[in-house]
Motif scaffolding. Structure first.
Motif, PDB file in Angstrom:
ATOM      1  N   SER A 116       9.294  11.624   2.053  1.00 18.86           N
ATOM      2  CA  SER A 116       9.203  11.652   0.592  1.00 18.86           C
ATOM      3  C   SER A 116       9.296  13.058   0.032  1.00 18.86           C
ATOM      4  O   SER A 116       9.546  13.242  -1.147  1.00 18.86           O
ATOM      5  N   ASP A 126       7.783   5.475   0.170  1.00 13.90           N
ATOM      6  CA  ASP A 126       6.624   5.500  -0.704  1.00 13.90           C
ATOM      7  C   ASP A 126       7.038   5.604  -2.177  1.00 13.90           C
ATOM      8  O   ASP A 126       6.387   6.274  -2.967  1.00 13.90           O
ATOM      9  N   ALA A 142       6.320   5.441   4.474  1.00 12.95           N
ATOM     10  CA  ALA A 142       5.557   6.690   4.512  1.00 12.95           C
ATOM     11  C   ALA A 142       4.795   6.813   5.828  1.00 12.95           C
ATOM     12  O   ALA A 142       4.685   7.897   6.396  1.00 12.95           O
ATOM     13  N   MET A 145      -2.950   3.451   4.671  1.00 11.50           N
ATOM     14  CA  MET A 145      -2.057   2.356   4.309  1.00 11.50           C
ATOM     15  C   MET A 145      -2.820   1.046   4.232  1.00 11.50           C
ATOM     16  O   MET A 145      -2.642   0.257   3.303  1.00 11.50           O
ATOM     17  N   PRO A 167       7.083   0.407   0.843  1.00 14.55           N
ATOM     18  CA  PRO A 167       7.014   1.853   0.567  1.00 14.55           C
ATOM     19  C   PRO A 167       5.956   2.571   1.407  1.00 14.55           C
ATOM     20  O   PRO A 167       6.210   3.656   1.936  1.00 14.55           O
ATOM     21  N   LYS A 168       4.794   1.947   1.571  1.00  7.65           N
ATOM     22  CA  LYS A 168       3.734   2.595   2.356  1.00  7.65           C
ATOM     23  C   LYS A 168       4.112   2.640   3.833  1.00  7.65           C
ATOM     24  O   LYS A 168       3.826   3.617   4.527  1.00  7.65           O
TER      25      LYS A 168
END
Lengths: 286, 477, 300
Positions: free
Chosen positions: C161, C249, B446, B457, B442-443
């Motif tokens: 996001s 994220d 991003a 991160m 997920p990071k």
């Protein structure tokens, strides 16, 4: 006499109103129909992999290769369609029958524990299937030992809570007076159900039939779990075999999807007459 | 009806089993005790089930034939193959494993082994696999099928995850790809090279230097491929300390960002999926793509043929492409270590302890699928290198059309394959997988989308790692 | 005459307890074996560290772990946001379309119903491919071309996001409302003409008829669609799974996806069961509120 004004004497007004409505509906329809359109035109493409897919609104080439590819891909293509047809038909008939019976009981017959039982049904509906799937699999495969049979495909779907709920909600708006009259005339509950409730519920039963058939027809995961030979697979499971290592045979998959959607079109239009207005309480009373 | 047949069948099977047992008793009395046991058990009827995905495009068409050949080889044994697509087979297998009744053999990536060991459902075949079978395999891929001291199946192939380049564009950008194939490149060289690959029309980029599929979970591949060349071949170092807390990790993250900020990679990278980037490669919208598998050369060739045929069946807007295998750049002077995927035929057990005979039969079936002719054909379909002696021998007579430079490049990379890590305990492995899915991926998404900085991160990963593995369980430098 | 005055009042037929049980018998047996049994199993498993070869009892650990897990909370929030943004809008859209279809002639009614219902017939894979094309992040993507027409830069729909949740919501707005439309239409067609006749004698306008006849009469249907819609939305994971994988994220990680991952990706089946039961409890409370709120003067 209906919700809408008949505009008696103002034919033009009526036409304008309907034209406006149709335009709005068409615009919304365009957005909805787009994926289907895409599905059908891509099915006429060459049987290439999805990585090599190109998106276009107008097919660059019309070929029926994909349809051929689909039927030649596996000797079981037709068998898959038949399996799906059989399973979905049985599930639909049993749902329409048993769910409407249960729905009637839950809405119109007073018996002890009625509310509690119905609440229980609803609660069970709230548990995500990801969790119940393993116990169900254990039940069918390890305890009943019926994997790879039609029973395994059909039994868990015989009556769904969704349909019971649907039937109950609709039947609750049938005036109880009608039923009481019938009782006074000497009908027993089964006759009431059969002679009054069923005819009055044609519309919702047609809806239920379509939804159930569709749902059963489209189910992928359960049949995939409990079948282990090609000859017992349903069309959805068979279709998924088109998806290969890092790529997908795109056009044949779309052709398969189109083929698998066809029976739905047919069913939909053949059940049409039950959707039509006319089976209302008033009609029966009159 | 079906149900009745099933009962009937099991009664029949039971009778057969009983009669073979009695036969066993009598033959034992007469024959020499030394070899009678093995003789009898080898003749007992047995069925082996295998859950197999479409390993190669033509693989599933051959199931009937495979079943037949296996039966000819071992007349008393029946091989039942269940087909499943890649996407769905994990879910089916997982349900079956959770229910305690998996198939005997399943084709899965070796990375899945620890997960199933933790459930106690894998079959350790260390004692059952014969020395001849074991000796048939190359050492590196075989190690991938091990965990702790156990061997849990046979590998089918070892594939290098590399990059793929467009020959014409590489040459236009002045990149000596033959040299890169031989000697590799550093991230700085790579960064300069892909800058040169960018073509702009006005302020719009019409061709990028490099595009990697990073949409969704694929971003994991991107990171892992780079980390292998940054001194972090696995999530744990040899002292079993979590490695992604090292300074090198931060440096890799910074470079990931830099390649995008340079304009060499699209800023929309975070939603480019595998199909999209392949389309971009074939239509000349990127010079280099990743990840690159050996079989992509084949796909590119097929499209070239279609362009030549001029029947409108090629990928829309595509151009002829010569696919060039390229290594992944190295970071901070670390050595080049190719990221490899080893997939294979993994052996499972049910809730009941399997008998020694059944175990031996399962191993026979797994070996049958993972060696010789079967392995040779499958690997050739995939353009994958052979990893068994028997497979290599069988492949000698099979024709194969591929670029010699690419073949050599892949072989070099295979020599540098990252070694397997059977020493990582399953519980640590499981924690690391969860960490990867819930924090790192997920990071990373991003980061690629430009929503967080590499430093942010790095800090998040570090604190999550300390929480999961303790202050002493992570690398500090 | 009292009967006619209160035509919507429903009384049940008394003294038919036996019939009641007979009518639900089959449904109940099927339910007990194929639904209740797995649910009870899941309940037991939620107190265990589940292993196929023998589970160990761990008390409330699975529940406690879940509540301590920030991702669980985040996914709950995501799910609630998604539900609030999608379910009511879906109801309004399908109600509106059903009302619009109503005055048309039978042929047109059929055609439009068929059109709106079609996407449900199409395979999910086909749909997701189309949506990936619509959300293509490059300027050539369909949605980006629309934006480009208005001079807005291309957006990274599913990859950022800030827009990924919106993208999933948009997808739900524009894709199949077919089921709800059909159910609403069935309910609309079931409204007795005598109500409209009576209203028209009083000179009631379209709005008045809508407010005093249509909406009250459709309450049971609306309640049904609302409850099943919320249940469906809370369990949703397919869209996020296919389109974004829960990212970026964790912006689109839904509880359904988390439960799925726990059950299968990490084999923490006990935890998945515990989280499902928590989820069921939440949906249960929400449904109860809906019943109380909507079901006041409707039989349920």
């Amino acid at each position: 006499m209906s919700l809408y004004n008949d505009h008696t004497g103002h034919v033009a007004a009526k036409y304008i109103r309907n034209a406006v409505i149709i335009i709005i509906l068409l615009l919304f329809a365009l957005a909805t129909i787009f994926p289907i359109y895409f599905m059908i035109i891509s099915s006429f493409g060459d049987p290439v992999e999805a990585g090599a897919m190109s998106y276009s609104l107008i097919p660059t080439k019309i070929s029926l290769d994909s349809y051929k590819f689909f039927f030649e891909y596996s000797e079981y293509s037709l068998r898959w369609l038949l399996n799906s047809l059989f399973v979905a038909s049985v599930v639909t008939v049993s749902n329409v029958f048993f769910a409407s019976m249960a729905g009637y009981a839950f809405s119109k017959i007073r018996f002890k524990g009625r509310t509690a039982l119905f609440t229980l049904l609803l609660i069970a509906m709230m548990i995500p299937y990801q969790v119940t799937q393993v116990p169900l699999y254990i039940l069918i495969v390890n305890i009943f030992q019926i994997q790879n049979t039609y029973s395994a495909l059909i039994l868990p779907g015989l009556v769904t809570v969704y349909n019971i709920f649907l039937a109950k909600q609709f039947m609750s708006s049938i005036p109880t007076e009608v039923l009481e009259c019938a009782k006074i005339e000497g009908c027993n509950q089964f006759q009431v159900y059969f002679r009054i409730i069923l005819p009055l519920s044609k519309t919702v039963l047609a809806v239920m039939a379509i939804l159930t058939f569709m749902d059963s027809w489209n189910t992928f995961f359960w049949p995939f779990l409990v079948t282990n030979t090609m000859d017992m697979q349903t069309i959805q499971v068979g279709l998924k075999n088109f998806r290969f290592a890092n790529t997908t045979y795109f056009a044949p998959m779309m052709a398969g999807a189109t083929i698998s959607a066809l029976p739905m079109f047919i069913l939909f239009f053949s059940l049409q007459k039950y959707f039509l207005k006319g089976v209302t309480v008033g009609a029966v009373k009159g | 009806m079906k149900r009745n047949m099933r009962v009937l069948a099991s009664i029949l099977a039971l009778t057969l089993a009983l009669s073979s047992l009695t036969a066993c008793g009598s033959s034992n009395n007469e024959a020499k005790p030394s070899d009678s046991g093995s003789n009898v058990s080898a003749d007992a009827k047995d069925t082996i089930t295998a859950l197999l995905p479409p390993v190669s495009g033509k693989f599933q068409d051959k199931f009937k034939q495979l079943e037949k050949e296996f039966n000819e080889l071992y007349p008393n044994l029946t091989l039942n193959i269940e087909p499943a697509s890649w996407e769905d087979m994990t879910q089916k297998l997982d349900t079956q494993v959770n229910a305690g009744s998996p198939p005997d053999i399943a084709f899965i990536p070796s990375g899945g082994i620890p997960k199933y060991i933790q459930q106690g459902m894998l079959l350790d075949i260390t004692d059952t696999a014969t020395p001849e079978m074991v000796a048939d395999y190359d050492k590196v891929p075989l190690e991938y099928m091990k965990n702790g001291n156990g061997l849990y199946g046979f590998p089918a192939y070892m594939e290098v995850h590399a990059l793929g380049g467009n020959k014409q564009f590489l040459e236009e950008a002045g990149i000596d790809w033959k040299k890169v194939q031989k000697d590799g490149w550093t991230i700085d060289e790579f960064r300069e090279a892909i800058k040169k690959g960018v073509v702009k029309e006005g302020d719009k980029t019409s061709r990028y230097g490099f595009v990697f599929a990073t949409a969704g979970v694929a971003s994991k591949d991107y990171l892992n491929i780079l980390l292998k060349n940054a001194g972090m071949p696995a999530q744990f170092n040899t002292d079993l300390k979590y490695a992604y807390t090292s300074k090198n990790f931060l440096e890799v993250l910074k470079d990931i960002r830099a390649l995008i900020d340079d304009g060499s990679m699209p800023k929309e990278l975070s939603s480019v999926d595998a199909g999209k980037r392949w389309n971009m490669f074939l239509t000349g919208q990127t010079m280099i793509t990743g990840k690159g598998l050996a079989t992509f050369e084949n796909n590119a060739n097929e499209n070239n043929e279609k362009i030549k045929a001029k029947d409108g069946s090629e990928v829309k807007g595509s151009i002829p492409v010569d696919y060039i295998v390229l290594p992944v750049p190295t970071f901070l002077g670390e050595k080049q270590q190719a990221s490899v995927a080893v997939d294979g035929y993994v052996t499972f057990r049910g809730t009941k302890e399997p008998t020694a005979e059944h175990k031996a039969n399962v191993v026979k079936a797994a070996y049958f699928l993972a060696s010789g002719n079967v392995a040779a054909t499958t690997n050739n379909d995939l353009f994958a290198a052979h990893i068994t002696e028997s497979g290599r021998k069988a492949a000698e007579t099979m024709p194969l059309n591929r670029n010699e430079d690419n073949k050599a490049a892949v072989e070099t990379l295979l020599q540098q394959a990252t070694p397997a890590r059977p020493d990582i305990p399953t519980d640590l492995g499981a924690k690391a997988i969860k960490m990867e899915d819930e924090v790192i991926v997920p990071k990373l998404q991003a980061l690629i989308a430009g929503e967080i900085t590499p430093e942010a991160m790095y800090e998040t990963v570090k604190s999550a790692a300390v929480k999961a593995f303790g202050e002493d369980g992570v690398v500090k430098e | 005459m009292t009967q006619l005055a209160k035509p919507l009042k429903k009384r049940r037929i008394k003294g038919d307890g036996g019939w009641g049980y007979a009518f639900i018998a089959v449904a109940l047996v099927v339910f007990a074996v194929f639904t209740a049994y797995p649910v009870v199993s899941a309940f037991i498993i939620s107190f265990q560290d589940y292993k196929p070869l023998g589970s160990t009892f761990v008390g409330f650990d699975n529940y406690i772990d879940s509540f301590k897990d920030s991702l669980f909370w985040k996914s709950l929030v995501n799910t609630v946001v998604y539900t609030i943004l999608t379910v009511p809008v879906a109801l309004i859209i399908s109600f509106g379309v059903a009302i619009l279809i109503l005055p048309l002639n039978k042929k047109l009614q059929t055609t439009f119903k068929a059109i709106y219902y079609l996407p449900a017939v199409a395979s999910g894979v086909a749909l997701s491919v189309v949506w990936l094309w619509i959300f293509d992040p490059m300027p050539t993507g369909i949605l980006n071309q629309v934006l480009g027409f208005f001079g807005i830069n291309n957006q990274n729909w599913l990859g950022s996001s800030s827009t990924s949740m919106f993208s999933l919501v948009l997808m739900s707005w524009l894709s199949s409302h077919g089921t709800s439309i059909i159910i609403y239409l069935a309910a609309l067609l079931g409204i007795d003409d005598s109500y409209y006749e009576a209203a028209e004698l009083d000179g009631a306008s379209f709005i008045k008829k809508m407010w005093y006849i249509v909406i009250p009469c459709l309450k049971p249907t609306t309640l049904f669609l609302l409850v099943t819609g919320v249940i469906g939305s809370f369990q949703v994971f397919q869209n996020a799974y296919l389109m974004t994988g829960g990212g970026p994220d964790n912006a689109t990680t839904m509880v359904g996806l988390l439960i799925f991952n726990n059950a299968f990706k990490y084999f923490e089946f006990g935890k998945a069961a515990a989280q499902s039961l928590v989820l069921a409890l939440i949906i249960g409370v929400i449904s109860l509120v809906q019943f109380k709120f909507w079901g006041k003067d409707v039989e349920y």
